[in-house]
Enzyme design. Sequence first.
Site, PDB file in Angstrom:
ATOM      1  N   HIS A  68       0.460  -1.614   0.454  1.00 42.14           N
ATOM      2  CA  HIS A  68      -0.368   0.158   0.112  1.00 42.14           C
ATOM      3  C   HIS A  68       0.511   1.821  -0.344  1.00 42.14           C
ATOM      4  O   HIS A  68       0.625   2.463  -0.547  1.00 42.14           O
ATOM      5  CB  HIS A  68      -0.618   0.076   0.922  1.00 42.14           C
ATOM      6  CG  HIS A  68      -1.942  -0.897   0.780  1.00 42.14           C
ATOM      7  ND1 HIS A  68      -3.430  -0.072   0.588  1.00 42.14           N
ATOM      8  CD2 HIS A  68      -2.523  -2.381   0.473  1.00 42.14           C
ATOM      9  CE1 HIS A  68      -4.238  -1.551   0.479  1.00 42.14           C
ATOM     10  NE2 HIS A  68      -3.489  -2.375   1.001  1.00 42.14           N
ATOM     11  N   VAL A  72       1.592   3.562  -4.254  1.00 46.65           N
ATOM     12  CA  VAL A  72       1.128   5.315  -4.459  1.00 46.65           C
ATOM     13  C   VAL A  72       2.227   6.124  -4.022  1.00 46.65           C
ATOM     14  O   VAL A  72       3.134   6.170  -3.309  1.00 46.65           O
ATOM     15  CB  VAL A  72      -0.047   5.047  -3.435  1.00 46.65           C
ATOM     16  CG1 VAL A  72      -0.257   6.511  -2.898  1.00 46.65           C
ATOM     17  CG2 VAL A  72      -1.126   4.347  -2.931  1.00 46.65           C
ATOM     18  N   ASP A  76       7.589   5.693   0.418  1.00 42.99           N
ATOM     19  CA  ASP A  76       8.485   6.465   1.484  1.00 42.99           C
ATOM     20  C   ASP A  76       7.279   6.602   2.410  1.00 42.99           C
ATOM     21  O   ASP A  76       7.546   8.159   3.371  1.00 42.99           O
ATOM     22  CB  ASP A  76       7.823   7.852   0.238  1.00 42.99           C
ATOM     23  CG  ASP A  76       6.253   8.392  -0.164  1.00 42.99           C
ATOM     24  OD1 ASP A  76       5.526   7.510   0.567  1.00 42.99           O
ATOM     25  OD2 ASP A  76       5.871   8.744  -1.103  1.00 42.99           O
ATOM     26  N   SER A  78       4.497   7.149   3.065  1.00 39.65           N
ATOM     27  CA  SER A  78       3.373   7.987   3.387  1.00 39.65           C
ATOM     28  C   SER A  78       1.776   7.433   4.186  1.00 39.65           C
ATOM     29  O   SER A  78       1.344   8.316   4.513  1.00 39.65           O
ATOM     30  CB  SER A  78       3.073   8.724   2.147  1.00 39.65           C
ATOM     31  OG  SER A  78       2.391   7.655   1.438  1.00 39.65           O
ATOM     32  N   GLU A  90      -3.747   8.542   4.047  1.00 41.72           N
ATOM     33  CA  GLU A  90      -4.393   7.719   2.843  1.00 41.72           C
ATOM     34  C   GLU A  90      -4.783   6.334   4.108  1.00 41.72           C
ATOM     35  O   GLU A  90      -5.582   6.054   2.869  1.00 41.72           O
ATOM     36  CB  GLU A  90      -2.818   7.526   2.281  1.00 41.72           C
ATOM     37  CG  GLU A  90      -1.906   8.376   1.484  1.00 41.72           C
ATOM     38  CD  GLU A  90      -0.472   7.528   0.941  1.00 41.72           C
ATOM     39  OE1 GLU A  90      -0.645   6.372   1.546  1.00 41.72           O
ATOM     40  OE2 GLU A  90      -0.116   8.298   0.708  1.00 41.72           O
ATOM     41  N   HIS A 194      -1.672 -13.289  -0.931  1.00 43.02           N
ATOM     42  CA  HIS A 194      -3.196 -13.836  -0.809  1.00 43.02           C
ATOM     43  C   HIS A 194      -3.232 -15.724  -0.052  1.00 43.02           C
ATOM     44  O   HIS A 194      -4.280 -15.543   0.150  1.00 43.02           O
ATOM     45  CB  HIS A 194      -4.100 -13.320  -1.716  1.00 43.02           C
ATOM     46  CG  HIS A 194      -4.290 -12.261  -2.348  1.00 43.02           C
ATOM     47  ND1 HIS A 194      -5.348 -12.019  -3.503  1.00 43.02           N
ATOM     48  CD2 HIS A 194      -4.254 -11.083  -1.745  1.00 43.02           C
ATOM     49  CE1 HIS A 194      -5.512 -10.907  -3.603  1.00 43.02           C
ATOM     50  NE2 HIS A 194      -4.686 -10.246  -2.858  1.00 43.02           N
ATOM     51  N   SER A 195      -1.902 -15.555  -0.258  1.00 47.68           N
ATOM     52  CA  SER A 195      -1.913 -16.649   0.158  1.00 47.68           C
ATOM     53  C   SER A 195      -1.771 -16.785   2.485  1.00 47.68           C
ATOM     54  O   SER A 195      -2.314 -18.044   2.631  1.00 47.68           O
ATOM     55  CB  SER A 195      -0.422 -17.682   0.176  1.00 47.68           C
ATOM     56  OG  SER A 195      -0.199 -18.960   0.977  1.00 47.68           O
ATOM     57  N   ASP A 244      -6.614 -19.148   2.384  1.00 48.94           N
ATOM     58  CA  ASP A 244      -6.782 -20.250   2.537  1.00 48.94           C
ATOM     59  C   ASP A 244      -6.809 -20.907   3.704  1.00 48.94           C
ATOM     60  O   ASP A 244      -5.424 -20.699   4.426  1.00 48.94           O
ATOM     61  CB  ASP A 244      -4.583 -20.421   1.483  1.00 48.94           C
ATOM     62  CG  ASP A 244      -3.854 -21.662   1.727  1.00 48.94           C
ATOM     63  OD1 ASP A 244      -4.792 -22.459   1.772  1.00 48.94           O
ATOM     64  OD2 ASP A 244      -2.504 -21.776   1.959  1.00 48.94           O
ATOM     65  N   THR A 247      -2.326 -24.060   4.565  1.00 47.58           N
ATOM     66  CA  THR A 247      -1.383 -23.500   4.941  1.00 47.58           C
ATOM     67  C   THR A 247      -2.182 -21.449   5.159  1.00 47.58           C
ATOM     68  O   THR A 247      -1.059 -21.413   4.759  1.00 47.58           O
ATOM     69  CB  THR A 247      -0.199 -23.919   4.320  1.00 47.58           C
ATOM     70  OG1 THR A 247      -0.389 -22.824   2.618  1.00 47.58           O
ATOM     71  CG2 THR A 247       0.124 -24.682   4.251  1.00 47.58           C
TER      72      THR A 247
END
Length: 326
Positions: A68, A72, A76, A78, A90, A194-195, A244, A247
């Site tokens: 994230h 963007v 840095d 931010s 943010e 996403h695991s 998942d 695991t």
Amino acid sequence: MKNHPSCTSFIFLILPLLLQLYSAKSELQLNYYAQSCPNAEEIIKQQVIKLDNKHGNTAVSWVRNLFHDCVVKSCDASLLLETVNGIESEQKSDRSFGMRNFKYVKTIKEALEEECPMTVSCADIVSLSARDGIVLLGGPRIEMKTGRKDSKESYLSDVQNSIPNHNDSIQSVLSRFQSIGIDTEGTVALLGAHSVGRVHCVNLVHRLYPTVDPTLDPDYAEYLKGRCPSPDPDPTEVLYARNDRETPMILDNMYYKNLLKHKGLLMIDQQLTSDPTTSTLVENMAADNGYFQDQFARAVMLLSENNPLTGDEGEIRKDCRYVNSD
């Protein structure tokens, strides 16, 4: 006849100036803090381990922070800025829904400030904590460069267009990552994050109600309905399904194996198997965990080096939540 300085003499005269100009915009490098704060990377690593042992699940947060922050504008920090003095955080964006554990970044920063005041940037904390979190999750060790500086502003207005939505088409996601130098292979590997972790019901009920998405395995859909029994879940409630089930806290290629069984949680996940530009990569990563981890490490390194502030750009924040007062 007047003597004119030779070309060689001119070069020697101008070289120090050129070097001075170059040093103002230095590049990231391995072991950037070797002289200024030799224990910096070890301090971050030990804090990451300690926080994960104490609170659990924090390793996943560090990985998500990296994504994230770096997608963007720049890597840095931010993302870490809170809303104050004209800055709009943010974290207020709906793209940041479900993100947590920001408060523990403060714990890491305080340990560094005690050792080496005003030396290690929050941007490097974001990157190195993600690196160490990945190892805790059973992922690859990544040789990550450092030397990032911290932004003096946030980019809330850019978040919506910068961070892909779970309902975006796979082609738009590939295009977004390509714009920051990550190829198709790297993007498919990054989605392997996403695991680990979990998805709130608000982000997946559209695949269950009013009718079940036909691309979902029917038995899996029944499991998801058990986790998300309402088509209109309360976003403030703890209503999640694991990415998942086999695991759930190991960063491995089980994600891709699940996709091939039509057990992808989000639309973007399942599209990986139906799009011809990504389907073969899913099959290859499902078949070889080493290949997945190699590509994941490469993609994370590219992500962590997206447009960093270095040299005289930005600052080193004393508190990661706020820009330094003048």
